[in-house]
Scaffold this motif. Structure first.
Motif, PDB file in Angstrom:
ATOM      1  N   THR A 122       2.751 -45.476  15.959  1.00  0.00           N
ATOM      2  CA  THR A 122       2.068 -44.450  15.013  1.00  0.00           C
ATOM      3  C   THR A 122       2.436 -42.891  15.545  1.00  0.00           C
ATOM      4  OG1 THR A 122       0.299 -45.776  14.464  1.00  0.00           O
ATOM      5  CG2 THR A 122      -0.163 -43.472  14.230  1.00  0.00           C
ATOM      6  N   ALA A 123       2.691 -42.903  16.913  1.00  0.00           N
ATOM      7  CA  ALA A 123       2.992 -41.675  17.326  1.00  0.00           C
ATOM      8  C   ALA A 123       4.418 -41.221  17.042  1.00  0.00           C
ATOM      9  CB  ALA A 123       2.877 -41.641  18.748  1.00  0.00           C
ATOM     10  N   LEU A 124       5.185 -42.295  17.020  1.00  0.00           N
ATOM     11  CA  LEU A 124       6.851 -42.042  16.835  1.00  0.00           C
ATOM     12  C   LEU A 124       6.781 -41.598  15.185  1.00  0.00           C
ATOM     13  CD1 LEU A 124       8.566 -44.893  18.407  1.00  0.00           C
ATOM     14  CD2 LEU A 124       8.380 -42.710  19.177  1.00  0.00           C
ATOM     15  N   GLN A 125       6.125 -42.437  14.457  1.00  0.00           N
ATOM     16  CA  GLN A 125       6.090 -41.899  12.856  1.00  0.00           C
ATOM     17  C   GLN A 125       5.588 -40.489  12.898  1.00  0.00           C
ATOM     18  OE1 GLN A 125       3.845 -44.969  10.802  1.00  0.00           O
ATOM     19  NE2 GLN A 125       5.263 -46.421  11.293  1.00  0.00           N
ATOM     20  N   ALA A 126       4.442 -40.296  13.728  1.00  0.00           N
ATOM     21  CA  ALA A 126       3.935 -38.835  13.231  1.00  0.00           C
ATOM     22  C   ALA A 126       4.755 -37.846  13.851  1.00  0.00           C
ATOM     23  CB  ALA A 126       2.710 -38.878  14.241  1.00  0.00           C
ATOM     24  N   LEU A 127       5.526 -38.248  15.123  1.00  0.00           N
ATOM     25  CA  LEU A 127       6.577 -37.105  15.414  1.00  0.00           C
ATOM     26  C   LEU A 127       7.810 -36.748  14.576  1.00  0.00           C
ATOM     27  CD1 LEU A 127       6.397 -37.744  19.084  1.00  0.00           C
ATOM     28  CD2 LEU A 127       5.597 -35.822  18.077  1.00  0.00           C
ATOM     29  N   GLY A 128       7.969 -37.932  13.654  1.00  0.00           N
ATOM     30  CA  GLY A 128       9.150 -37.595  12.572  1.00  0.00           C
ATOM     31  C   GLY A 128       8.742 -37.360  11.509  1.00  0.00           C
ATOM     32  N   SER A 129       7.374 -37.207  11.027  1.00  0.00           N
ATOM     33  CA  SER A 129       7.023 -36.875   9.737  1.00  0.00           C
ATOM     34  C   SER A 129       7.258 -35.493   9.215  1.00  0.00           C
ATOM     35  CB  SER A 129       5.348 -37.127   9.700  1.00  0.00           C
ATOM     36  OG  SER A 129       4.409 -36.251  10.470  1.00  0.00           O
ATOM     37  N   SER A 130       7.246 -35.266   8.137  1.00  0.00           N
ATOM     38  CA  SER A 130       7.058 -33.776   7.695  1.00  0.00           C
ATOM     39  C   SER A 130       6.107 -32.773   8.025  1.00  0.00           C
ATOM     40  CB  SER A 130       7.332 -33.853   6.060  1.00  0.00           C
ATOM     41  OG  SER A 130       6.228 -34.447   5.435  1.00  0.00           O
ATOM     42  N   ARG A 131       4.856 -33.532   8.378  1.00  0.00           N
ATOM     43  CA  ARG A 131       3.600 -32.780   8.470  1.00  0.00           C
ATOM     44  C   ARG A 131       3.658 -32.278  10.000  1.00  0.00           C
ATOM     45  NH1 ARG A 131      -2.506 -35.678   9.232  1.00  0.00           N
ATOM     46  NH2 ARG A 131      -3.459 -34.047   9.702  1.00  0.00           N
ATOM     47  N   PHE A 132       4.270 -33.066  10.908  1.00  0.00           N
ATOM     48  CA  PHE A 132       4.491 -32.597  12.249  1.00  0.00           C
ATOM     49  C   PHE A 132       5.542 -31.288  12.337  1.00  0.00           C
ATOM     50  CE2 PHE A 132       6.717 -32.775  16.252  1.00  0.00           C
ATOM     51  CZ  PHE A 132       5.765 -32.376  17.201  1.00  0.00           C
ATOM     52  N   HIS A 133       6.724 -31.671  11.563  1.00  0.00           N
ATOM     53  CA  HIS A 133       7.683 -30.602  11.320  1.00  0.00           C
ATOM     54  C   HIS A 133       7.147 -29.390  10.879  1.00  0.00           C
ATOM     55  CE1 HIS A 133      11.130 -32.877  12.648  1.00  0.00           C
ATOM     56  NE2 HIS A 133      10.763 -33.918  11.764  1.00  0.00           N
ATOM     57  N   ALA A 134       6.095 -29.269   9.865  1.00  0.00           N
ATOM     58  CA  ALA A 134       5.460 -28.073   9.553  1.00  0.00           C
ATOM     59  C   ALA A 134       4.537 -27.347  10.486  1.00  0.00           C
ATOM     60  CB  ALA A 134       4.842 -28.485   8.370  1.00  0.00           C
ATOM     61  N   ILE A 135       4.033 -28.327  11.559  1.00  0.00           N
ATOM     62  CA  ILE A 135       3.392 -27.667  12.637  1.00  0.00           C
ATOM     63  C   ILE A 135       4.376 -27.267  13.655  1.00  0.00           C
ATOM     64  CG2 ILE A 135       1.706 -28.288  14.302  1.00  0.00           C
ATOM     65  CD1 ILE A 135       0.773 -30.605  12.599  1.00  0.00           C
ATOM     66  N   ALA A 136       5.298 -27.681  13.966  1.00  0.00           N
ATOM     67  CA  ALA A 136       6.176 -27.356  14.865  1.00  0.00           C
ATOM     68  C   ALA A 136       6.681 -26.016  14.384  1.00  0.00           C
ATOM     69  CB  ALA A 136       7.256 -28.281  15.264  1.00  0.00           C
ATOM     70  N   ASP A 137       7.142 -25.822  13.032  1.00  0.00           N
ATOM     71  CA  ASP A 137       7.480 -24.603  12.610  1.00  0.00           C
ATOM     72  C   ASP A 137       6.528 -23.284  12.824  1.00  0.00           C
ATOM     73  OD1 ASP A 137       9.847 -25.656  11.751  1.00  0.00           O
ATOM     74  OD2 ASP A 137       9.064 -26.109   9.695  1.00  0.00           O
ATOM     75  N   LYS A 138       5.169 -23.706  12.531  1.00  0.00           N
ATOM     76  CA  LYS A 138       4.157 -23.023  12.862  1.00  0.00           C
ATOM     77  C   LYS A 138       4.122 -22.378  14.081  1.00  0.00           C
ATOM     78  CE  LYS A 138       1.215 -23.986   8.772  1.00  0.00           C
ATOM     79  NZ  LYS A 138       0.002 -24.378   8.150  1.00  0.00           N
ATOM     80  N   VAL A 139       4.253 -23.326  14.939  1.00  0.00           N
ATOM     81  CA  VAL A 139       3.913 -23.202  16.561  1.00  0.00           C
ATOM     82  C   VAL A 139       5.293 -22.225  17.010  1.00  0.00           C
ATOM     83  CG1 VAL A 139       4.065 -24.171  18.829  1.00  0.00           C
ATOM     84  CG2 VAL A 139       2.613 -25.201  16.968  1.00  0.00           C
ATOM     85  N   ALA A 140       6.284 -22.533  16.266  1.00  0.00           N
ATOM     86  CA  ALA A 140       7.449 -21.792  16.538  1.00  0.00           C
ATOM     87  C   ALA A 140       7.523 -20.089  16.179  1.00  0.00           C
ATOM     88  CB  ALA A 140       8.861 -22.121  15.867  1.00  0.00           C
ATOM     89  N   VAL A 141       6.832 -19.830  15.240  1.00  0.00           N
ATOM     90  CA  VAL A 141       6.285 -18.649  14.889  1.00  0.00           C
ATOM     91  C   VAL A 141       5.381 -17.891  15.649  1.00  0.00           C
ATOM     92  CG1 VAL A 141       5.282 -17.211  12.862  1.00  0.00           C
ATOM     93  CG2 VAL A 141       6.652 -19.196  12.183  1.00  0.00           C
ATOM     94  N   LEU A 142       4.204 -18.645  15.962  1.00  0.00           N
ATOM     95  CA  LEU A 142       3.406 -18.435  16.954  1.00  0.00           C
ATOM     96  C   LEU A 142       3.861 -17.747  18.256  1.00  0.00           C
ATOM     97  CD1 LEU A 142       0.242 -18.083  17.399  1.00  0.00           C
ATOM     98  CD2 LEU A 142       0.439 -20.127  18.269  1.00  0.00           C
ATOM     99  N   ALA A 143       5.102 -18.289  18.826  1.00  0.00           N
ATOM    100  CA  ALA A 143       5.760 -18.022  19.908  1.00  0.00           C
ATOM    101  C   ALA A 143       6.189 -16.764  19.953  1.00  0.00           C
ATOM    102  CB  ALA A 143       6.872 -19.180  20.363  1.00  0.00           C
ATOM    103  N   SER A 144       6.420 -16.216  18.862  1.00  0.00           N
ATOM    104  CA  SER A 144       6.981 -14.794  18.920  1.00  0.00           C
ATOM    105  C   SER A 144       6.264 -13.833  17.976  1.00  0.00           C
ATOM    106  CB  SER A 144       8.274 -14.797  17.994  1.00  0.00           C
ATOM    107  OG  SER A 144       8.193 -15.391  16.585  1.00  0.00           O
ATOM    108  N   GLU A 145       4.994 -14.271  17.326  1.00  0.00           N
ATOM    109  CA  GLU A 145       4.134 -13.550  16.450  1.00  0.00           C
ATOM    110  C   GLU A 145       3.072 -14.177  16.309  1.00  0.00           C
ATOM    111  OE1 GLU A 145       3.894 -11.184  12.400  1.00  0.00           O
ATOM    112  OE2 GLU A 145       5.686 -12.383  12.696  1.00  0.00           O
ATOM    113  N   VAL A 146       1.897 -13.413  17.046  1.00  0.00           N
ATOM    114  CA  VAL A 146       0.416 -13.913  16.841  1.00  0.00           C
ATOM    115  C   VAL A 146      -0.410 -13.319  15.694  1.00  0.00           C
ATOM    116  CG1 VAL A 146      -1.722 -14.391  18.124  1.00  0.00           C
ATOM    117  CG2 VAL A 146       0.339 -14.307  19.548  1.00  0.00           C
ATOM    118  N   PRO A 147      -1.045 -14.070  15.005  1.00  0.00           N
ATOM    119  CA  PRO A 147      -1.627 -13.275  13.826  1.00  0.00           C
ATOM    120  C   PRO A 147      -2.999 -12.753  14.203  1.00  0.00           C
ATOM    121  CG  PRO A 147      -2.064 -15.890  13.778  1.00  0.00           C
ATOM    122  CD  PRO A 147      -1.107 -15.485  14.662  1.00  0.00           C
TER     123      PRO A 147
END
Length: 401
Positions: free
Chosen positions: A215-240
């Motif tokens: 389940t963890a491997l499937q979650a890390l490869g899902s589009s849902r997790f990639h969307a979270i990683a993208d938001k965290v990448a934005v957070l690393a440079s710009e905090v809302p």
């Protein structure tokens, strides 16, 4: 009249931290999240995962928890819609990645307890043999052979007790009541029961751990997790942050988190937890109801609030982690972690005891294991009560200086 002075070791003392401090903390945690994600991808993820990937998953959980806690405690300083959308996603990541480690630790805890309760080193070898045999039987599908083996064990136990060899169906229950087995035989039965209970737990929890890993491997490869990683990448440079964050003091919000923790602890039965043994903890232990133990939920909530309090102290201290480690809070948190682990282990033992058609010796060993883990729950509550009492005494000493 007593006058209150600020404790120099308290991160809530000193210059007022503002939204810039919170932004630095969140950027640092987002960077840790991305670093752990890159490490996880570099170390690979096989069927069981390498040591590096396991450590990377732990780092992902740690950073996700801290980001989520910061969004929860300091939400008035952040964009509300962004926080409401991000917090559940981070909780999903943390919870999904935690399950494999939880099942692994639970199995180790239960098997260690079985070895301790059986009282001999021979039990460890017996359990290993039984576990290996049980896995082999499971792979071969020899359920009928296992049933025949149980009947053979009953006949062997009758011969060891000095009874004449008789067919297994003719073994009378009254004979067992009239001639109780000697202590050595009781120890042997407990050892055999513990071995079979360990084999059953090994099958169930290993299967659950394997499913959690998939389940963890499937979650890390899902589009849902990639969307979270993208938001965290934005957070690393710009905090809302909102417009008022630059001039708002973080300390009142951190104090509110501390007050919520204190209120939750006040609702706990600390007087009962002040006794090393609480027989009331076993009242609902063997209930057929499979819901969590009714006494445990408030303690689990206190554990979560204590974590929020600790993370709020970290955020107020800044991204460099200058917060002084409070040993009292650390001890209290460790006690609540032990409480959580023992509670879930007891639930796993009770669930295994509900397996249909298990041998009486196996069910007995699982019952003893369940009681042992519920006693561990009480010991953890007692340890928390002692640690929290020291925390309150220290707070009173600071307030009267």
């Amino acid at each position: 009249m007593a006058q209150r002075h600020l404790d120099p070791t308290d991160p809530l003392a000193g210059p007022a931290p503002t939204g810039d401090t919170l932004a630095g903390y969140l950027r640092a945690q987002a960077t840790e999240f991305l670093r752990a994600l890159r490490l996880h991808r570099e170390t690979g993820s096989g069927a069981n995962g390498s040591e590096g990937s396991v450590e990377a998953a732990r780092a992902l959980r740690r950073s996700a928890r801290r980001i989520s806690a910061g969004l929860h405690t300091f939400q008035p300083l952040l964009d509300t819609d962004w926080c409401e959308g991000m917090r559940p996603e981070l909780a999903w990541v943390s919870g999904t990645l935690a399950m494999e480690h939880a099942y692994t630790a639970r199995l180790e805890r239960l098997l260690s307890a079985l070895h301790r309760l059986s009282g001999s080193d021979r039990a460890a070898g017996t359990h290993a043999d039984a576990a290996a045999g049980a896995r082999g039987d499971l792979a071969a599908g020899a359920r009928a052979d296992a049933a025949a083996g149980s009947r053979a064990d009953v006949a062997a136990g009758s011969r060891a007790a000095g009874a004449a060899p008789v067919p297994t169906r003719a073994a009378p229950r009254d004979a067992g009541l009239r001639t109780p087995p000697p202590p050595a035989q009781e120890r042997s039965n407990l050892t055999v029961g513990a071995a079979k209970a360990g084999a059953l737990l090994d099958r169930q929890l290993t299967l659950a751990r394997t499913r959690a890993h998939s389940t963890a491997l499937q979650a890390l490869g899902s589009s849902r997790f990639h969307a979270i990683a993208d938001k965290v990448a934005v957070l690393a440079s710009e905090v809302p942050l909102n417009s008022s964050a630059a001039t708002t003091d973080l300390r009142p919000l951190a104090t509110a988190a501390k007050d919520r923790l204190a209120d939750a602890v006040t609702a706990l039965p600390l007087v009962t937890a002040g006794h090393p043994y609480n027989a009331a903890a076993l009242i609902h232990g063997l209930s057929p109801d499979t819901v969590p133990h009714p006494q445990d939920a408030p303690w689990h909530q206190v554990r979560l609030l204590l974590r929020l309090h600790r993370y709020a102290r970290e955020a107020v201290s800044g991204p460099k982690g200058n917060a002084v480690v409070d040993l009292r809070l650390l001890s209290a948190g460790q006690a609540l972690n032990r409480h959580r682990d023992a509670s879930e282990a007891a639930a796993a033992a009770a669930q295994a005891a509900r397996t249909p058609r298990i041998a009486p010796a196996t069910a007995y060993a699982l019952g003893v294991l369940h009681a042992d883990q519920r006693h561990e729950v009480e010991a953890a509550r007692f340890a928390f009560q002692q640690a929290w009492q020291k925390e309150e005494e220290a707070a009173e000493a600071v307030s009267t200086r």
